[in-house]
Enzyme design. Structure first.
Site, PDB file in Angstrom:
ATOM      1  N   SER A 166      45.952  63.857   0.038  1.00  0.00           N
ATOM      2  CA  SER A 166      45.675  62.727  -0.844  1.00  0.00           C
ATOM      3  C   SER A 166      46.956  62.381  -1.600  1.00  0.00           C
ATOM      4  CB  SER A 166      44.502  63.064  -1.767  1.00  0.00           C
ATOM      5  OG  SER A 166      43.938  61.916  -2.324  1.00  0.00           O
ATOM      6  N   ASP A 424      37.254  58.586   6.435  1.00  0.00           N
ATOM      7  CA  ASP A 424      37.842  58.570   5.100  1.00  0.00           C
ATOM      8  C   ASP A 424      38.122  57.129   4.678  1.00  0.00           C
ATOM      9  OD1 ASP A 424      39.149  59.006   2.749  1.00  0.00           O
ATOM     10  OD2 ASP A 424      40.913  59.968   3.638  1.00  0.00           O
ATOM     11  N   HIS A 449      37.977  63.095   4.237  1.00  0.00           N
ATOM     12  CA  HIS A 449      39.199  63.157   3.440  1.00  0.00           C
ATOM     13  C   HIS A 449      39.803  64.555   3.481  1.00  0.00           C
ATOM     14  CE1 HIS A 449      41.781  61.289   0.436  1.00  0.00           C
ATOM     15  NE2 HIS A 449      41.595  62.299  -0.399  1.00  0.00           N
TER      16      HIS A 449
END
Length: 487
Positions: A166, A424, A449
């Site tokens: 991320s 995601d 994710h």
């Protein structure tokens, strides 16, 4: 373990000290024990006159359980949260460390967790200016320099591979771009490097959240729209209508005006976004407890409900009331408006993230109720700027990250893996196609994710197993190449 005396040596390159403070054991079979250390970082790496040689303590987790002297260093670039939480979520690095006999290092991002430059006054307006991507990267670069000096007889011997997921994946990418002399390669999982730099259209995130639900059952987005349409109808009836919406959504405090209603809409959007991000084939309990495939499970709740509003209530309750102990929802506890359209919480780290999205990081994602299932909500540069000036007294600088970190032309660099899951909703903010022979994109079919970085699970689809193997092969190649170049 390396002797304590060796860890407190002062490196001749910079007069900073890596201090051993405490030992924390982790009992999970896949998790090695780690040591918690605190590294003295300069407050300001770039303006020598601002704070002089003053430092703060950056928290660092280190495990040499699998390390062979001269082996590689696997360095996780900490993102927006306590580094101990991130350690518990990430398992693939530890498996790789066994294979490559690597030292594992997880570095906490300044202004998060315990790495607070000004202690309890860290989040005062006047102290926020040192929270930048550049300062965080410099922290990591100085730490890496000291780690190689402490652990390697010759600092050039141990190849360093950066890992991040991320925002942490954005940082691992930037670390490779900015400090290729220190980092031999980077694995960036679910890294929205283009979105963060303001290089995406601004309507993809919530469109892809909607698509995740539509993919399971096309009736689900329709039921969500139905619920919002009814809320809009009721809100048009004034205070009484807002009271009815509040009651049916089981809010602890009734909505008072249109601003409260919009805030509730964003609270709902955040729940659906998290459910899409965490759409894993197995249940999780690290953080909110969610069932396997929470998109499917929440969609089923939507369709079983008597109407759209009840369906939305049931779906968001899967996230916000995962303990089933709440009798009402406190919007002001769960969701705080900020420069991130998915919202912030009341946790201290959320203040840091709000500031970052007010300055360098751009997350201008809007809804329109046409390509997505949410009420129209234009989250514009003007919206962001107004919030940021009121909250922090700063004006965002759109385009700065793109200027500083190469925009969409990453081809002059090398040795970066961009991995993403096709479930995601953040995926289109990142790199989805190969840039060159050594900057490669891997898309995980049925992947959520940061799925490749998580602890491997028996329910993992074959797609993520294959991607992890490809990542392992490439990382092994980078280590061999770096080692051969230095011999």
């Amino acid at each position: 373990m390396v002797a304590v005396d060796a860890l407190t040596v002062r490196c001749s390159v910079v007069s900073l000290t890596l201090l051993l403070v405490t030992v924390t054991s982790v009992s999970a079979a896949r998790d090695p024990p780690y040591e918690t250390r605190y590294f003295h970082q300069y407050l300001d790496h770039f303006n020598l006159a601002s704070h002089g040689a003053n430092t703060f303590k950056e928290r660092v987790l280190v495990s040499d359980t699998f390390w062979r002297k001269g082996g590689p260093i696997f360095f996780y670039t900490g993102n927006e949260g306590p580094i101990t939480t991130i350690w518990n979520e990430i398992g693939f690095i530890k498996d790789l460390a066994v294979k490559f006999e690597a030292l594992i290092v997880f570095a906490e991002h300044r202004y998060y967790g315990e790495s607070l430059p000004f202690g309890e006054n860290t989040f005062a307006r006047e102290n926020m200016g040192l929270l930048t991507v550049e300062q965080a990267l410099a922290d990591y670069a100085i730490l890496i320099t000291n780690l190689t000096a402490v652990y390697c007889q010759d600092p050039d011997v141990c190849p360093v591979i950066a890992f991040g997921g991320s925002y942490g994946g954005v940082l691992s990418t930037f670390l490779r771009l900015k400090y290729p002399n220190l980092v031999a390669g980077a694995l960036a999982s679910s890294a929205n490097v283009y979105m963060s730099a303001g290089l995406t259209p601004g309507n993809e995130l919530f469109q892809d959240v909607t698509e995740d639900f539509r993919r399971y059952n096309p009736r689900c987005p329709d039921r969500v729209r139905e619920g919002f349409t009814e809320m809009e109808r009721l809100s048009g009836q004034g205070k009484q209508g807002l009271l009815e919406v509040s009651s049916r959504m089981k809010l602890c405090s009734p909505l008072q005006d249109r601003a409260d209603l919009v805030n509730m809409y964003r609270w709902v959007q955040e729940a659906f976004t998290v459910l899409a991000m965490e759409d894993l084939p197995y249940s999780i309990s690290n953080g909110p407890s969610l069932p396997a495939y929470p998109v499917n499970a929440s969609c089923d709740l939507l369709l079983k409900a008597t109407d759209g509003i009840e369906g939305i209530l049931q779906a968001v309750g899967m996230l916000y009331n995962f303990t089933s102990n709440l009798t009402c929802f406190d919007l002001h506890q769960d969701f705080v408006p900020c420069a991130d359209p998915t919202g912030c919480s009341l946790m201290p780290g959320a203040k840091a993230w709000d500031y970052q999205t007010c300055t360098e990081i751009s997350l201008l994602e809007s809804t329109n109720n046409v390509t997505d299932m949410f009420p129209p909500d234009p989250f514009t540069e003007e919206t962001r700027a107004a919030h940021c000036w009121e909250r922090w007294g700063v004006t965002p600088r759109p385009g700065w990250l793109a200027t500083q970190f190469w925009g969409k032309d990453l081809s002059p660099s090398s040795n970066i893996i961009f991995s993403s899951g096709d479930l995601d909703p953040w995926r289109r903010g990142g790199v989805l196609q190969n840039v060159s022979s050594s900057i490669v994109a891997m898309v995980i079919e049925g992947g959520a994710h940061m799925m490749d970085l998580r602890v491997p699970n028996p329910a993992d689809p074959l797609s993520v197993i294959r991607v992890r193997q490809q990542e392992t092969d490439l990382i092994g190649q980078w280590i061999r190449e770096a080692t051969n170049q230095r011999e």
